[in-house]
Write an enzyme that holds these catalytic residues in place. Structure first.
Site, PDB file in Angstrom:
ATOM      1  N   THR A 243      -8.309  -0.597  42.561  1.00 31.79           N
ATOM      2  CA  THR A 243      -7.775  -1.318  41.398  1.00 31.79           C
ATOM      3  C   THR A 243      -6.543  -0.593  40.869  1.00 31.79           C
ATOM      4  O   THR A 243      -5.497  -1.202  40.623  1.00 31.79           O
ATOM      5  CB  THR A 243      -8.855  -1.442  40.299  1.00 31.79           C
ATOM      6  OG1 THR A 243      -9.972  -2.142  40.855  1.00 31.79           O
ATOM      7  CG2 THR A 243      -8.338  -2.194  39.098  1.00 31.79           C
TER       8      THR A 243
ATOM      9  N   GLN B  78     -10.654  -4.104  51.945  1.00 33.56           N
ATOM     10  CA  GLN B  78     -11.754  -4.596  52.787  1.00 33.56           C
ATOM     11  C   GLN B  78     -11.455  -4.416  54.275  1.00 33.56           C
ATOM     12  O   GLN B  78     -12.359  -4.463  55.102  1.00 33.56           O
ATOM     13  CB  GLN B  78     -12.038  -6.079  52.493  1.00 33.56           C
ATOM     14  CG  GLN B  78     -12.585  -6.346  51.107  1.00 33.56           C
ATOM     15  CD  GLN B  78     -14.011  -5.818  50.911  1.00 33.56           C
ATOM     16  OE1 GLN B  78     -14.707  -5.458  51.852  1.00 33.56           O
ATOM     17  NE2 GLN B  78     -14.449  -5.752  49.661  1.00 33.56           N
TER      18      GLN B  78
ATOM     19  N   CYS C  62     -17.456  -8.308  41.304  1.00 32.03           N
ATOM     20  CA  CYS C  62     -16.881  -8.175  39.969  1.00 32.03           C
ATOM     21  C   CYS C  62     -17.055  -9.453  39.150  1.00 32.03           C
ATOM     22  O   CYS C  62     -17.047  -9.407  37.946  1.00 32.03           O
ATOM     23  CB  CYS C  62     -15.406  -7.835  40.073  1.00 32.03           C
ATOM     24  SG  CYS C  62     -15.058  -6.657  41.366  1.00 32.03           S
TER      25      CYS C  62
END
Ligand code: PMP
Length: 384
Positions: A70, A178, A323
């Site tokens: 993030t 990912q 999330c």
């Protein structure tokens, strides 16, 4: 417990735990301290940097350790935008299926007056390259696209996008969170300028990640300070960074075999689930995907109901991004693929890991057959 939620996070591997423990017990000095204890910490940090760089496919001095993907994504987008602005470029281009935190940052930037354009995806989740070509023009500062989607596993054409971005004079950022450890593509082969990764997706600890910044690119810092060659202030999270290095090294050792194992599990899982009922639909099958990710729905059964039943049968999975799980919103990824809100709310994600045994797949299929097939057979649902 059958854990099929590896895209949300993975179990830390023993190698990572051991190095973190050692760092906490022995290497707790500040790497910026000039005394011997500080120097020992500093040397462990340099060693970890070289190991993570070797795994990601970059030079040690191209690596900035962060608190996770993030933060790395924020640094890439805000830094890329600032660099672009200094050259008269003000527009950001990203895909419509980015991670929620990236899309939220895009929204924030839009509210602050920036132009942020979204590249659409096609019905199978693949990026619409023709649309990307139209959107990437001479006023673009940065193109930011994920390497693979966290919900569907669909891989994005990051090499082609990097070529388009560079032809237009823009920078290219790949959110490879990912992709790393589940795909052979590395930073040095993809042509991007910026590349985000996170340790907890590859059996490392949470709260640590990295942004690769191509050599020569003077990307401004998000957090000012002296650490990380003035690129990321704050005392380094040495236990986390060493855990990241151990996990990366461990992943690199067996990656080829792990990818084969994941591919075999995916084929077994999808064959088994699709064989249960014609109402089972797997997303993105026509397109190259991560070998560990299966996004599917059981007719139009609501994901919350499906996940509750599976969990009662011992299978842990999730609906879309962790999330946003728990919320009742349909998946933004499935909506972007043109699915109806009802179907987008029916999609669940099963994601395996290198330690998942084939028996877990068989047990998950049996659990789905036992607890979901009766629901699919109910008349009201069978007709939907
Ligand atoms: N990008 C993608 C594609 C992700 O899947 C995730 C994790 N859900 C993130 C970014 C955020 O990573 P982190 O947890 O390290 O902040």
């Amino acid at each position: 417990m059958i854990y099929l939620d590896h895209n949300a996070t993975t179990r830390p591997c023993p190698e990572a735990i051991e190095e973190m423990q050692d760092a906490l017990l022995r290497l707790w000095a500040n790497p910026s301290s000039t005394h011997a204890a500080g120097q020992a910490a500093r040397s462990a940090l340099a060693d970890a940097r070289a190991r993570v760089a070797a795994f990601l496919g970059c030079q040690g001095n191209e690596l900035v350790f962060t608190s996770g993907a993030t933060e790395a994504n924020h640094m890439a987008l805000l830094g890329g935008l600032a660099l672009g602005r200094s050259r008269g470029r003000t527009r950001l281009v990203m895909s419509s299926v980015e991670h929620p935190a990236v899309l939220a940052l895009g929204q924030r930037l839009r509210a602050e007056g920036h132009v942020v354009d979204l590249i659409p995806v096609l019905a199978d989740g693949a990026l619409d390259l023709a649309a990307a070509e139209r959107l990437i023009g001479a006023d673009v500062a940065l193109v930011s696209v994920m390497g693979a989607n966290n919900e569907t596993g669909v891989c994005m054409p990051v090499g082609a996008l990097a070529a388009l971005a560079h032809a237009a004079g823009a920078l290219m950022h790949v959110d490879a969170t990912q992709l790393v450890g589940k795909h052979g593509l590395r930073f040095d082969a993809c042509g991007a300028d910026l590349w985000s990764a996170s340790a907890h997706k590859l059996h490392g600890p949470k709260g640590v990640g990295a942004l690769v910044v191509r050599r020569g690119l003077a990307l401004p810092a998000l957090l000012s300070g002296r650490q990380e060659r003035q690129r990321r202030g704050g005392t380094e999270n040495l236990p986390g960074i060493l855990g990241f290095a151990a996990a990366a090294e461990r992943a690199g050792l067996t990656q080829a075999a792990d990818l084969q194992h994941l591919q075999a599990l995916q084929a077994r899982l999808e064959r088994g689930l699709l064989g249960l009922s014609p109402a089972v639909h797997v997303y993105g099958r026509s397109h190259p995907r991560l070998p560990n990710t299966t996004c599917l729905r059981f007719g139009e059964l609501d994901a919350d109901q499906v996940l509750t039943r599976l969990e009662r049968a011992g299978v842990l999975a999730s609906s879309g991004a962790a999330c946003s799980a728990g919320g009742t919103q349909p998946s933004h990824v499935l909506l972007a693929m043109g699915e109806s809100p009802v179907r987008a709310k029916a999609a669940i994600r099963l994601s395996t890991g290198r330690d998942t045994p084939a028996e877990d797949i068989d047990r998950a299929i049996a659990a789905a057959a036992a607890c979901l097939l009766p629901l699919l057979a109910e008349p009201a649902l069978a007709t939907s």
